[in-house]
Design an enzyme around this catalytic site. Structure first.
Site, short mmCIF file in Angstrom:
data_model
loop_
_atom_site.label_atom_id
_atom_site.label_comp_id
_atom_site.label_asym_id
_atom_site.label_seq_id
_atom_site.Cartn_x
_atom_site.Cartn_y
_atom_site.Cartn_z
N SER A 111 10.65 9.27 12.19
CA SER A 111 12.08 9.06 12.53
C SER A 111 12.86 10.37 12.48
O SER A 111 13.71 10.63 13.35
CB SER A 111 12.71 8.02 11.60
OG SER A 111 12.47 8.34 10.24
N HIS B 117 5.50 3.00 9.78
CA HIS B 117 6.64 3.77 9.25
C HIS B 117 7.62 2.77 8.61
O HIS B 117 7.24 2.02 7.72
CB HIS B 117 7.22 4.61 10.41
CG HIS B 117 8.22 5.65 10.02
ND1 HIS B 117 8.39 6.12 8.74
CD2 HIS B 117 9.14 6.32 10.78
CE1 HIS B 117 9.34 7.04 8.72
NE2 HIS B 117 9.83 7.16 9.94
N ASP C 85 8.18 1.62 0.66
CA ASP C 85 8.28 0.28 1.26
C ASP C 85 7.60 -0.79 0.42
O ASP C 85 7.81 -1.98 0.63
CB ASP C 85 7.65 0.31 2.66
CG ASP C 85 8.37 1.30 3.56
OD1 ASP C 85 9.60 1.21 3.64
OD2 ASP C 85 7.71 2.16 4.16
N HIS D 271 0.25 7.48 2.11
CA HIS D 271 1.31 8.35 2.65
C HIS D 271 0.69 9.58 3.30
O HIS D 271 -0.35 10.06 2.85
CB HIS D 271 2.30 8.79 1.56
CG HIS D 271 3.59 9.26 2.13
ND1 HIS D 271 3.80 10.57 2.51
CD2 HIS D 271 4.73 8.59 2.42
CE1 HIS D 271 5.02 10.67 3.00
NE2 HIS D 271 5.61 9.49 2.97
N ARG E 43 10.36 7.33 -4.99
CA ARG E 43 11.30 6.30 -4.50
C ARG E 43 10.83 4.91 -4.95
O ARG E 43 11.64 4.03 -5.19
CB ARG E 43 11.39 6.38 -2.96
CG ARG E 43 11.87 7.73 -2.46
CD ARG E 43 11.79 7.83 -0.94
NE ARG E 43 10.42 7.69 -0.47
CZ ARG E 43 10.06 7.66 0.81
NH1 ARG E 43 10.98 7.76 1.77
NH2 ARG E 43 8.80 7.55 1.17
N1 CMX Z 1 -4.61 0.63 3.61
C1 CMX Z 1 -5.80 0.77 4.25
N2 CMX Z 1 -6.21 1.90 4.85
C2 CMX Z 1 -5.39 2.96 4.76
C3 CMX Z 1 -4.16 2.91 4.07
C4 CMX Z 1 -3.78 1.69 3.49
N3 CMX Z 1 -2.60 1.53 2.88
N4 CMX Z 1 -3.56 4.12 4.17
C5 CMX Z 1 -4.39 4.90 4.89
N5 CMX Z 1 -5.50 4.19 5.23
C6 CMX Z 1 -6.59 4.63 6.10
C7 CMX Z 1 -6.04 5.11 7.43
O1 CMX Z 1 -5.77 4.00 8.30
C8 CMX Z 1 -7.13 6.02 7.90
O2 CMX Z 1 -8.16 5.21 8.40
P1 CMX Z 1 -9.06 5.67 9.67
O3 CMX Z 1 -9.81 6.87 9.20
O4 CMX Z 1 -9.91 4.51 9.94
O5 CMX Z 1 -8.11 5.99 10.77
C9 CMX Z 1 -7.60 6.66 6.61
O6 CMX Z 1 -7.19 5.78 5.54
C10 CMX Z 1 -7.02 8.02 6.35
O7 CMX Z 1 -5.60 7.92 6.38
P2 CMX Z 1 -4.68 8.89 5.51
O8 CMX Z 1 -4.94 10.29 5.97
O9 CMX Z 1 -4.79 8.60 4.07
O10 CMX Z 1 -3.20 8.41 5.94
P3 CMX Z 1 -2.35 8.85 7.20
O11 CMX Z 1 -1.63 10.11 6.85
O12 CMX Z 1 -3.16 8.87 8.44
O13 CMX Z 1 -1.33 7.64 7.33
C11 CMX Z 1 0.15 6.00 6.51
C12 CMX Z 1 -0.28 7.46 6.42
C13 CMX Z 1 1.41 5.82 5.66
C14 CMX Z 1 0.50 5.65 7.96
C15 CMX Z 1 -0.99 5.11 5.97
O14 CMX Z 1 -1.20 5.39 4.62
C16 CMX Z 1 -0.73 3.64 6.16
O15 CMX Z 1 -1.04 3.10 7.23
N6 CMX Z 1 -0.16 2.93 5.12
C17 CMX Z 1 0.20 1.55 5.23
C18 CMX Z 1 1.48 1.40 6.03
C19 CMX Z 1 2.67 1.90 5.23
O16 CMX Z 1 2.87 1.55 4.08
N7 CMX Z 1 3.52 2.70 5.90
C20 CMX Z 1 4.77 3.19 5.29
C21 CMX Z 1 4.77 4.67 4.95
C22 CMX Z 1 6.12 5.12 4.43
C23 CMX Z 1 7.15 5.08 5.53
O17 CMX Z 1 7.05 5.88 6.48
O18 CMX Z 1 8.05 4.24 5.49
#
Ligand code: CMX
Length: 465
Positions: free
Chosen positions: A269, A299, A400, A345, A354
């Site tokens: 964002s 996000h 979140d 994250h 937070r």
């Molecule tokens: N549950 C399961 N798998 C997860 C995970 C979770 N909470 N968080 C990361 N992973 C997975 C990723 O999907 C990725 O899988 P692939 O290799 O199959 O693609 C792997 O772990 C590596 O990811 P990462 O490097 O740890 O995380 P990213 O930087 O790529 O992504 C985020 C960060 C937040 C998108 C991810 O942790 C996620 O999807 N979390 C759940 C959704 C969430 O809570 N989002 C809110 C974030 C805060 C915000 O912006 O508001």
């Protein structure tokens, strides 16, 4: 140049009104005056830095980063906050407990006023109580929506997601853009920041009214309370949503709007708002673009996903929220190829401060609430399960994971609206940077891309050499 004179006259009529408000409340500088005083120093600092160190190498880029969401690549400038993977967010060098301590509060309150945080993010300075009050009054005075925006919201079907309605309404405010009018009239680029400032304040002032109108239309009776210029921003917002009579909820709103505001510049964002703004799109169009990014489930929409996931877990576990049951539920989520919402994250590598701030609020105000107990039990199990699962780099909860539960406790149960609250707060972080960008004359953003074929040639030639 007569169009520019009209824009300038309108701006100066508005300024006269706000100066009158200020003169009544305080003799101290307004936010706009203070920013104008500080800007030349910042411009000189950046000029000197670029002249002295412009050719210094500040990082390297690996091929895997190009395919990995550009994680960790340095290339953005963001003044308001910096995110440390272990320490978490710093707003102009201050932690969340610091801003809770240092920023002005409502009478009898413990949480910072987000208006004061906006001031801090824009200037790097903590405003006085009188400056914060005058700024609150200015925001309240500028909150009225144009008729066409009210009509656009009222005509949106209740089936349209609140975030889509929010983004449409913010886009429709473009009609009010002083920046767009001044640009069309040929304003000098040195003056851009002043019009960007005016648009940003206008937008910030109107966001709660837009958000509340969407909420009341979709979930309640369509009636929205009027803005009261004697109340702070969060109290007015809570009032318009229909929760203004509970002082605890007002405090929650102040905390919520403060901690969701800024999380440095690379998140979707913030980066989108900044990127679109770099094309000199107005703050209305820039923020609307950022909101569309915030609406994604990875996000900001994760706060809605968390609640839906928690409720599904609650109903499946039929009240038995033992750690064994939660662990099984977590594995089911992961084994079905979904993410655990509210965990992980892109930058953080520990519990999000937070999350901790919200947990402390819950411990104080709702320690026995069943959903809070569920969230607490998940916190004890999920990091271990996610570590065993072995994919995520960060098994800890993010913002979140906790926010929705606090809202549920006060009867604010419509989780599809939660990302809109996040969006109102995010404006407090991204609009200061837009103003700074224009003040520093930041150029249109345009990083380099290659095709896979071209990257292949590049890495092969590097490896041969
Ligand atoms: N549950 C399961 N798998 C997860 C995970 C979770 N909470 N968080 C990361 N992973 C997975 C990723 O999907 C990725 O899988 P692939 O290799 O199959 O693609 C792997 O772990 C590596 O990811 P990462 O490097 O740890 O995380 P990213 O930087 O790529 O992504 C985020 C960060 C937040 C998108 C991810 O942790 C996620 O999807 N979390 C759940 C959704 C969430 O809570 N989002 C809110 C974030 C805060 C915000 O912006 O508001």
């Amino acid at each position: 140049m007569s169009a520019l004179r009209t824009v300038t006259r309108t701006a100066s009529r508005k300024s006269t009104l706000y100066n009158a408000i200020r003169a009544y409340s305080t003799k101290e500088s307004t936010l706009k005056e203070r920013f104008a005083e500080l800007l030349p120093e910042k411009q000189a600092q950046v000029k000197e830095l670029k002249a002295k160190y412009g050719k210094t190498v500040i990082g390297e880029v690996l091929l895997e980063q190009a395919y990995g969401g550009m994680r960790g690549i340095k290339g953005l400038v963001w003044e308001g906050s910096v995110l440390d993977p272990l320490e978490g967010i710093r707003f102009r060098g201050r932690t969340i407990p610091d801003i809770q301590k240092e920023l002005p509060k409502a009478e009898g309150g413990e949480q910072p006023l987000p208006e004061a945080l906006f001031w801090l993010l824009l200037t790097g300075e903590v405003p006085t109580a009188a400056q914060t009050k005058a700024f609150s009054e200015e925001l309240a005075a500028r909150s009225k929506l144009p008729k066409h925006v009210e009509e656009i919201i009222d005509r949106s079907p209740a089936t349209l997601h609140p975030m889509a309605q929010f983004s449409i309404a913010v886009t429709a405010l473009e009609s009010e853009s002083q920046f767009a009018k001044a640009y069309a009239a040929g304003v000098n680029k040195k003056e851009y920041w002043k019009y960007t400032y005016e648009d940003s304040i206008e937008l910030l002032a109107k966001l709660p009214v837009i958000a509340a109108r969407i909420y009341r239309n979709v979930f309640k009776d369509g009636k929205v309370a009027s803005v009261d210029t004697s109340l702070d921003y969060s109290a007015n917002f809570a009032n318009m949503l229909g929760y203004g009579s509970n002082p605890e909820f007002l405090e929650l709103m102040r905390l919520y709007l403060s901690i969701h505001s800024d999380h440095e510049g690379g998140n979707v964002s913030a980066h989108t708002t900044h990127l679109v703004g770099s094309a000199l799109s107005s703050p209305f169009l820039s923020l609307a673009a950022g909101l569309n990014g915030l609406a994604g489930p990875l996000h900001g929409r994760a706060n809605q996903e968390v609640l839906e996931w928690l409720k599904a877990m609650q109903s499946e576990l039929k009240g038995d929220i033992s750690k064994e049951n939660i662990e099984k539920y977590l594995w089911n989520t992961l084994n079905s190829g979904r993410v655990v919402p509210g965990y992980g994250h892109a930058v953080l590598r520990k519990t999000d401060p937070r999350y901790t701030a919200q947990r402390e609020f819950a411990l104080k105000h709702m320690p026995d609430y069943d959903l809070f107990k569920l969230v607490s039990n998940i916190y004890e199990v999920a990091p271990k399960v996610l570590t065993e699962h072995g994919k995520t780099k960060n098994p800890w909860p993010n913002v979140d994971s906790h926010s929705g539960v606090l809202l549920q406790y006060y009867g604010f149960t419509e989780e599809s609206f939660y990302t809109v609250l996040f969006g109102v707060s995010r404006a407090f972080g991204v609009l200061p940077q837009l103003i700074i960008d224009r003040g520093l004359g930041m150029p249109i953003e345009r990083p380099k891309s290659f095709s896979t074929e071209k990257y292949k040639q590049l890495v092969e030639s590097i490896n041969k050499a």
